[in-house]
Design a protein around this motif. Structure first.
Motif, short mmCIF file in Angstrom:
data_model
loop_
_atom_site.label_atom_id
_atom_site.label_comp_id
_atom_site.label_asym_id
_atom_site.label_seq_id
_atom_site.Cartn_x
_atom_site.Cartn_y
_atom_site.Cartn_z
N GLU A 104 0.83 -1.20 0.00
CA GLU A 104 0.00 0.00 0.00
C GLU A 104 0.87 1.25 0.00
OE1 GLU A 104 -2.46 -0.54 3.42
OE2 GLU A 104 -3.87 -1.89 2.39
N GLU A 105 1.99 1.19 0.74
CA GLU A 105 2.93 2.32 0.77
C GLU A 105 3.53 2.54 -0.61
OE1 GLU A 105 5.24 5.38 2.66
OE2 GLU A 105 3.40 4.32 3.18
N ARG A 106 3.88 1.45 -1.29
CA ARG A 106 4.43 1.57 -2.64
C ARG A 106 3.42 2.22 -3.58
NH1 ARG A 106 7.31 -4.32 -3.80
NH2 ARG A 106 9.16 -4.02 -2.50
N LYS A 107 2.16 1.79 -3.48
CA LYS A 107 1.12 2.36 -4.33
C LYS A 107 0.95 3.84 -4.04
CE LYS A 107 -1.57 -1.92 -4.88
NZ LYS A 107 -2.86 -2.60 -4.57
N ALA A 108 0.99 4.20 -2.75
CA ALA A 108 0.84 5.61 -2.38
C ALA A 108 1.98 6.45 -2.94
CB ALA A 108 0.78 5.74 -0.85
N ILE A 109 3.19 5.90 -2.86
CA ILE A 109 4.36 6.61 -3.40
C ILE A 109 4.22 6.76 -4.91
CG2 ILE A 109 6.85 6.45 -3.80
CD1 ILE A 109 7.07 5.12 -1.04
N SER A 110 3.78 5.67 -5.58
CA SER A 110 3.60 5.71 -7.03
C SER A 110 2.57 6.75 -7.43
CB SER A 110 3.18 4.32 -7.54
OG SER A 110 2.94 4.35 -8.93
N ASN A 111 1.44 6.79 -6.70
CA ASN A 111 0.41 7.78 -7.00
C ASN A 111 0.90 9.19 -6.77
OD1 ASN A 111 -1.44 5.77 -7.66
ND2 ASN A 111 -2.28 5.65 -5.59
N GLU A 112 1.72 9.37 -5.72
CA GLU A 112 2.26 10.70 -5.44
C GLU A 112 3.21 11.14 -6.55
OE1 GLU A 112 5.30 12.71 -2.28
OE2 GLU A 112 3.73 11.41 -1.46
N LEU A 113 4.02 10.18 -7.03
CA LEU A 113 4.95 10.52 -8.12
C LEU A 113 4.19 10.89 -9.39
CD1 LEU A 113 7.69 7.77 -7.63
CD2 LEU A 113 7.89 10.21 -7.14
N ILE A 114 3.09 10.18 -9.65
CA ILE A 114 2.27 10.51 -10.82
C ILE A 114 1.70 11.92 -10.69
CG2 ILE A 114 0.13 9.95 -12.04
CD1 ILE A 114 0.71 7.00 -11.40
N LEU A 115 1.20 12.23 -9.48
CA LEU A 115 0.63 13.55 -9.25
C LEU A 115 1.70 14.63 -9.38
CD1 LEU A 115 -1.80 15.25 -8.51
CD2 LEU A 115 -1.33 14.79 -6.10
N ARG A 116 2.90 14.36 -8.84
CA ARG A 116 4.00 15.33 -8.95
C ARG A 116 4.36 15.56 -10.41
NH1 ARG A 116 7.43 16.68 -4.76
NH2 ARG A 116 6.79 15.94 -2.71
N ASN A 117 4.34 14.49 -11.20
CA ASN A 117 4.67 14.61 -12.61
C ASN A 117 3.64 15.48 -13.32
OD1 ASN A 117 6.27 13.72 -15.00
ND2 ASN A 117 4.33 12.79 -15.60
#
Length: 199
Positions: A104-117
């Motif tokens: 779940e932490e990995r998914k959250a990090i991935s979603n945050e990176l997408i949003l940052r992009n």
């Protein structure tokens, strides 16, 4: 034991579920620990153990007395008698909470990176399409004012146009600053995660 519905439970399973050891074990105590959203599925699987038509592995959640929710992985093997009738189910349960939370932490990090992009793309677009226009106007007006000053024909029209372009540039810079401040808000405090330890 499927014909008699008799259950044997390991000490580890008692510990995982937070259930007091009994002889014989009370199946209802274990079922009661299952998360309400998963309970119907667990009961359905339990009732169809002997059919040998379902996936012999599942994950579900249990709720402990202290309010904590744990993620459980269960798997089982069905044994059959000489007539091909299921007579025993040997199961294994494992607490996989750390793995699930890490995923779940990995998914959250991935979603945050997408949003940052996405934020960076908006920033790039603003710079490319919005910032260049008033800058070009200001440079052109400065050149016009310089020529008129040399010719002794300077009036207030280009000065007013220069002020308008400067205000527009200021507005764009304010918008970009708001965008950057929003990006900073995404940088929330997180618990350090060693991905190598859970890979």
């Amino acid at each position: 034991d499927l014909p008699s519905n008799k259950l044997w439970v390991s000490d580890e399973m008692y510990s995982i579920y937070g259930v007091k050891k009994k002889d014989p074990p009370d199946v209802r105590e274990f079922v009661d620990k299952v998360h309400e959203d998963d309970k119907e599925r667990i009961i359905k699987v339990w009732g169809a153990l002997g059919e040998n038509t379902q996936n012999p592995r599942m994950e579900y959640r249990i709720c402990l007395a202290d309010g904590n929710i744990r993620h459980i992985s269960a798997s089982w093997v069905i044994s059959f008698d000489e007539f091909g009738v299921a007579n025993r189910a040997t199961g294994y349960v494992q607490d996989v909470t750390e793995r699930v939370e890490a995923e779940e932490e990995r998914k959250a990090i991935s979603n945050e990176l997408i949003l940052r992009n996405q934020v960076l793309e908006e920033f790039s677009y603003s710079v490319s399409h919005n910032l260049r226009s008033p800058l070009a106007n200001i440079l052109g007006l400065c050149d016009m004012i310089e020529r008129k000053m040399k010719e002794g024909k300077l009036d207030l029209v280009p000065v007013k146009m220069l002020a308008d372009s400067s205000k527009r540039l200021d507005s764009i810079l304010r918008d970009l600053n708001t965008l950057l401040n929003y990006d900073k808000k995404l940088n929330v405090l997180k618990t350090p995660l060693q991905l190598d330890d859970i890979a």
